[in-house]
Design an enzyme around this catalytic site. Structure first.
Site, short mmCIF file in Angstrom:
data_model
loop_
_atom_site.label_atom_id
_atom_site.label_comp_id
_atom_site.label_asym_id
_atom_site.label_seq_id
_atom_site.Cartn_x
_atom_site.Cartn_y
_atom_site.Cartn_z
N TRP A 11 0.83 -1.20 0.00
CA TRP A 11 0.00 0.00 0.00
C TRP A 11 0.87 1.26 0.00
O TRP A 11 1.90 1.32 0.65
CB TRP A 11 -0.89 -0.01 1.24
CG TRP A 11 -1.64 1.26 1.47
CD1 TRP A 11 -2.75 1.70 0.81
CD2 TRP A 11 -1.33 2.26 2.44
NE1 TRP A 11 -3.14 2.91 1.31
CE2 TRP A 11 -2.29 3.28 2.32
CE3 TRP A 11 -0.33 2.39 3.40
CZ2 TRP A 11 -2.29 4.41 3.11
CZ3 TRP A 11 -0.32 3.52 4.21
CH2 TRP A 11 -1.29 4.52 4.05
N SER A 75 3.51 -6.94 2.01
CA SER A 75 2.57 -6.13 2.78
C SER A 75 1.15 -6.30 2.23
O SER A 75 0.67 -7.43 2.11
CB SER A 75 3.04 -4.67 2.75
OG SER A 75 2.40 -3.90 3.75
N ASP A 202 9.73 -5.32 12.37
CA ASP A 202 8.61 -4.76 11.61
C ASP A 202 7.58 -4.15 12.55
O ASP A 202 7.10 -4.80 13.48
CB ASP A 202 7.97 -5.86 10.77
CG ASP A 202 7.05 -5.31 9.68
OD1 ASP A 202 6.67 -4.13 9.75
OD2 ASP A 202 6.72 -6.07 8.77
N HIS A 228 10.18 -3.52 7.81
CA HIS A 228 9.05 -3.88 6.96
C HIS A 228 9.44 -4.19 5.52
O HIS A 228 8.59 -4.67 4.76
CB HIS A 228 8.01 -2.75 6.98
CG HIS A 228 6.70 -3.12 6.37
ND1 HIS A 228 5.98 -4.22 6.78
CD2 HIS A 228 5.97 -2.52 5.38
CE1 HIS A 228 4.86 -4.29 6.05
NE2 HIS A 228 4.84 -3.28 5.20
#
Length: 253
Positions: A11, A75, A202, A228
């Protein structure tokens, strides 16, 4: 025949984030074909409608993906890849590599392995206000003090910014998807080989959520000393795991 590998971004960014990583993969692994697919509303699909429906996003990606492909999802892209595997009636997807993702991103009273929705909403508001600057700060935060990783993060920022920024509607729709999507009950149906990679540092995708996802998928589970985006901060280790998955798919053919 070359092994097709599909890459789905997360995203707020676009497929440009994969550029350096996939170039290294192509240089090290012979006989593969890389396919960078943008989610609706991002990159090459910036004008496409994005309504926060994960099923619609997965169908869009399936329509643009090759047959017999390993799908790599990072993700939100990992969640879209999971949904695509659930919809995949023609066996387009041969395996999944899921990086720093979760079957349910947001925590609630009965799911502690998520993160607070405010983390995503705050980031969305910052992206809406100043997309390029916020993106740069986010990528540099992932790299920490590692000079090589910071250089990769800067190049990823340049590649992402070659495309128009996603609209405010697209960014908010992504937040809606992260808030609402919950694949925990469905993913045990997925039967293709799966590999799950988490980052111990993360703060966007809770590593405990990745661990539970790996259990539900009966998947290989690896935790890297990363935030991440381990493909930026630890590309060699991430590539080594990709090679293992490619080899396992080859043995199953």
């Amino acid at each position: 025949m070359s092994q097709n590998i599909v890459f789905l971004h997360g995203w707020g960014v676009n497929s440009g984030i994969w550029r350096d990583y996939t170039e290294q993969l192509l240089s090290e692994v012979p006989d593969i074909a890389v396919h960078l697919i943008d989610l609706p509303g991002y990159g090459t699909q910036v004008s496409a409608e994005c309504d926060g429906d994960i099923v619609a996003m997965a169908r869009s990606c399936l329509e643009r993906a090759p047959e017999n492909a390993i799908w790599v999802g990072w993700s939100l892209g990992g969640m879209v890849a999971l949904q695509a595997a659930l919809l995949d009636e023609s066996a387009q997807i041969s395996a999944l590599q899921l990086i720093c993702t979760s079957p349910k991103f947001v925590s609630d009273g009965e799911w502690a392995a998520g993160v607070d929705l405010e983390v995503f909403q705050r980031f969305a508001d910052e992206l809406k206000a100043d997309y390029r600057r916020t993106l740069s700060v986010f990528l540099l935060m992932q790299s920490g003090k590692n000079f090589g990783a910071r250089e990769l993060a800067q190049r990823a920022h340049e590649a992402i910014c070659e495309y128009d920024a996603p609209s405010v509607l697209t960014l908010q729709s992504g937040i809606d998807c992260l808030r609402d999507a919950d694949l925990r009950g469905a993913i045990p149906q997925i039967s293709v080989p799966c590999q799950v990679i988490a980052g111990s540092l993360d703060r966007v995708a809770n590593p405990e959520g990745s661990a539970e996802m790996a259990r539900l998928l009966n998947a290989q589970f690896e935790v890297l000393d990363a935030g991440h985006a381990p493909f930026l901060t630890q590309p060699d280790k991430t590539l080594a795991l990709m090679k293992v998955l490619i080899a396992s798919v080859g043995r199953n053919d």
